[in-house]
Design an enzyme around this catalytic site. Sequence first.
Site, PDB file in Angstrom:
ATOM      1  N   CYS A   1      13.413 -33.438 -28.902  1.00  0.00           N
ATOM      2  CA  CYS A   1      14.475 -32.429 -29.086  1.00  0.00           C
ATOM      3  C   CYS A   1      14.134 -31.371 -30.124  1.00  0.00           C
ATOM      4  CB  CYS A   1      15.789 -33.101 -29.450  1.00  0.00           C
ATOM      5  SG  CYS A   1      16.272 -34.383 -28.304  1.00  0.00           S
TER       6      CYS A   1
ATOM      7  N   HIS B   1      20.633 -28.168 -33.075  1.00  0.00           N
ATOM      8  CA  HIS B   1      20.373 -28.918 -31.834  1.00  0.00           C
ATOM      9  C   HIS B   1      21.702 -29.497 -31.350  1.00  0.00           C
ATOM     10  CE1 HIS B   1      19.022 -31.670 -28.903  1.00  0.00           C
ATOM     11  NE2 HIS B   1      19.025 -32.743 -29.666  1.00  0.00           N
TER      12      HIS B   1
ATOM     13  N   ASN C   1      23.516 -32.919 -24.232  1.00  0.00           N
ATOM     14  CA  ASN C   1      22.269 -32.799 -24.985  1.00  0.00           C
ATOM     15  C   ASN C   1      21.137 -32.485 -24.007  1.00  0.00           C
ATOM     16  OD1 ASN C   1      19.891 -33.237 -26.376  1.00  0.00           O
ATOM     17  ND2 ASN C   1      20.577 -35.125 -27.371  1.00  0.00           N
TER      18      ASN C   1
HETATM   19  O1  UT7 Z   1      18.634 -35.502 -29.252  1.00  0.00           O
HETATM   20  C1  UT7 Z   1      18.372 -36.700 -29.938  1.00  0.00           C
HETATM   21  C2  UT7 Z   1      19.316 -37.517 -29.824  1.00  0.00           C
HETATM   22  N1  UT7 Z   1      20.228 -38.443 -29.901  1.00  0.00           N
HETATM   23  C3  UT7 Z   1      21.321 -38.323 -30.627  1.00  0.00           C
HETATM   24  O2  UT7 Z   1      21.584 -37.383 -31.308  1.00  0.00           O
HETATM   25  C4  UT7 Z   1      22.251 -39.463 -30.587  1.00  0.00           C
HETATM   26  C5  UT7 Z   1      22.698 -39.895 -31.945  1.00  0.00           C
HETATM   27  N2  UT7 Z   1      23.712 -40.904 -31.853  1.00  0.00           N
HETATM   28  C6  UT7 Z   1      24.965 -40.629 -31.422  1.00  0.00           C
HETATM   29  O3  UT7 Z   1      25.273 -39.513 -31.070  1.00  0.00           O
HETATM   30  C7  UT7 Z   1      25.970 -41.735 -31.461  1.00  0.00           C
HETATM   31  O4  UT7 Z   1      25.437 -42.836 -32.132  1.00  0.00           O
HETATM   32  C8  UT7 Z   1      26.449 -42.181 -30.047  1.00  0.00           C
HETATM   33  C9  UT7 Z   1      27.280 -41.064 -29.426  1.00  0.00           C
HETATM   34  C10 UT7 Z   1      25.266 -42.491 -29.167  1.00  0.00           C
HETATM   35  C11 UT7 Z   1      27.325 -43.394 -30.176  1.00  0.00           C
HETATM   36  O5  UT7 Z   1      28.405 -43.134 -31.032  1.00  0.00           O
HETATM   37  P1  UT7 Z   1      28.771 -44.178 -32.189  1.00  0.00           P
HETATM   38  O6  UT7 Z   1      30.003 -43.686 -32.827  1.00  0.00           O
HETATM   39  O7  UT7 Z   1      27.558 -44.322 -33.043  1.00  0.00           O
HETATM   40  O8  UT7 Z   1      29.092 -45.467 -31.376  1.00  0.00           O
HETATM   41  P2  UT7 Z   1      28.421 -46.905 -31.525  1.00  0.00           P
HETATM   42  O9  UT7 Z   1      26.983 -46.875 -31.175  1.00  0.00           O
HETATM   43  O10 UT7 Z   1      28.823 -47.398 -32.859  1.00  0.00           O
HETATM   44  O11 UT7 Z   1      29.155 -47.721 -30.396  1.00  0.00           O
HETATM   45  C12 UT7 Z   1      30.540 -47.991 -30.444  1.00  0.00           C
HETATM   46  C13 UT7 Z   1      30.953 -48.802 -29.235  1.00  0.00           C
HETATM   47  C14 UT7 Z   1      30.004 -49.933 -28.839  1.00  0.00           C
HETATM   48  O12 UT7 Z   1      30.788 -51.033 -28.486  1.00  0.00           O
HETATM   49  P3  UT7 Z   1      30.894 -52.297 -29.474  1.00  0.00           P
HETATM   50  O13 UT7 Z   1      29.496 -52.812 -29.582  1.00  0.00           O
HETATM   51  O14 UT7 Z   1      31.423 -51.736 -30.752  1.00  0.00           O
HETATM   52  O15 UT7 Z   1      31.829 -53.185 -28.749  1.00  0.00           O
HETATM   53  C15 UT7 Z   1      29.329 -49.408 -27.568  1.00  0.00           C
HETATM   54  O16 UT7 Z   1      28.988 -50.438 -26.679  1.00  0.00           O
HETATM   55  O17 UT7 Z   1      31.047 -47.932 -28.075  1.00  0.00           O
HETATM   56  C16 UT7 Z   1      30.400 -48.559 -26.970  1.00  0.00           C
HETATM   57  N3  UT7 Z   1      29.902 -47.530 -26.082  1.00  0.00           N
HETATM   58  C17 UT7 Z   1      30.657 -46.938 -25.149  1.00  0.00           C
HETATM   59  N4  UT7 Z   1      31.937 -47.097 -24.770  1.00  0.00           N
HETATM   60  C18 UT7 Z   1      32.403 -46.305 -23.785  1.00  0.00           C
HETATM   61  C19 UT7 Z   1      28.659 -46.979 -26.065  1.00  0.00           C
HETATM   62  N5  UT7 Z   1      28.611 -46.033 -25.116  1.00  0.00           N
HETATM   63  C20 UT7 Z   1      29.817 -45.980 -24.527  1.00  0.00           C
HETATM   64  C21 UT7 Z   1      30.378 -45.197 -23.495  1.00  0.00           C
HETATM   65  N6  UT7 Z   1      31.659 -45.389 -23.163  1.00  0.00           N
HETATM   66  N7  UT7 Z   1      29.658 -44.247 -22.856  1.00  0.00           N
END
Ligand code: UT7
Length: 310
Positions: free
Chosen positions: A112, A235, A265
């Site tokens: 990215c 980004h 993204n």
């Molecule tokens: O370009 C380079 C790129 N990448 C990024 O910039 C990504 C950076 N990371 C993020 O943007 C965030 O970490 C995410 C958007 C990927 C996730 O957000 P978060 O607030 O960090 O959520 P989390 O990983 O703490 O997950 C919270 C919960 C989990 O459930 P449990 O384990 O707490 O029960 C996930 O399983 O949300 C769950 N989850 C979802 N629920 C509904 C993960 N994806 C989804 C989904 N829909 N699509």
Amino acid sequence: MNAGILGVGHYAPEKVLTNQDLEKMVDTSDEWIRSRTGIEERRIAADGEDTSHMAVNAARSALEDANMDAEELDMILVATVTPDQPFPSVATMLQEQLGARKVAAMDLSAACAGFMYGVITAKQFIESGGYKNVLVVGVEKLSKITNWEDRNTCVLFGDGAGAAVIGPVSDDRGIMSFELGSDGSGGPHLYQDETLFMNGREVFKFAVRQMPESSVNVVKKIGLKEEDVDYLIPHQANIRIMEAARERLGISEDKMATSVKRYGNTSSASIPMALSEEVKAGKIKDNDLVVLVGFGGGLTWGAVALRWGK
Ligand code: UT7
């Protein structure tokens, strides 16, 4: 001699995939996706529409914006992790399809942060006097490496292309400072095996630290302060990460590009797509101090502070 941006362009495929569409594909909800990422919809390339096709469209638009013929290009750089094939490069495909002279052309891989690596590479060639006009494209067809059964990642990404023509500008315009970096120890947090894998939490932690830090660094390098920044093009990965950079610079909401809502993204395409949209909407004006900042798999990062205009 300073290198600056002479023209910008972007291309987004027609097909829209909404959060509601994704609710039918995996266990997710519009509410979760919006609140955690800011994304409402993304674009998906048509069957048979490959990376080079999107790149050519964005490149033509940037050349037109720069009022330049492809024959005036001296180099073509394409940042992508999703080329049509491992080789030949997308850059050489552009050389032919744009009708450029038989100039230097190569792809570069910095995930990215790829567009930032491309722009800063172009700057070196221009300021050394080696080349005059360099086309830099950021393009991704992430839909072809997305695991459409993994809700952790499939809701985040989209396809698209953005381009900029970089060339000589007057001494008080153009790219004033830059920062590039990498930390390979973070490689296991974001990679492609067959499909894309991401440890979202780890990447999030890295990004909310690195994007604000790099943004401030490039401004300090030219002896200015956070409040001197007129526009921020981060980004477009996640609105929460982008907000961290905006708040660190202390600039108002209307001074930051937020196309992540509509495109998700798009990796290396996200910064040039967002920049092109803001420029074409008349939001960036001559002499504005603009910060472009990206981060990505590798881990990699890059930022520039530039004075808009020629
Ligand atoms: O370009 C380079 C790129 N990448 C990024 O910039 C990504 C950076 N990371 C993020 O943007 C965030 O970490 C995410 C958007 C990927 C996730 O957000 P978060 O607030 O960090 O959520 P989390 O990983 O703490 O997950 C919270 C919960 C989990 O459930 P449990 O384990 O707490 O029960 C996930 O399983 O949300 C769950 N989850 C979802 N629920 C509904 C993960 N994806 C989804 C989904 N829909 N699509």
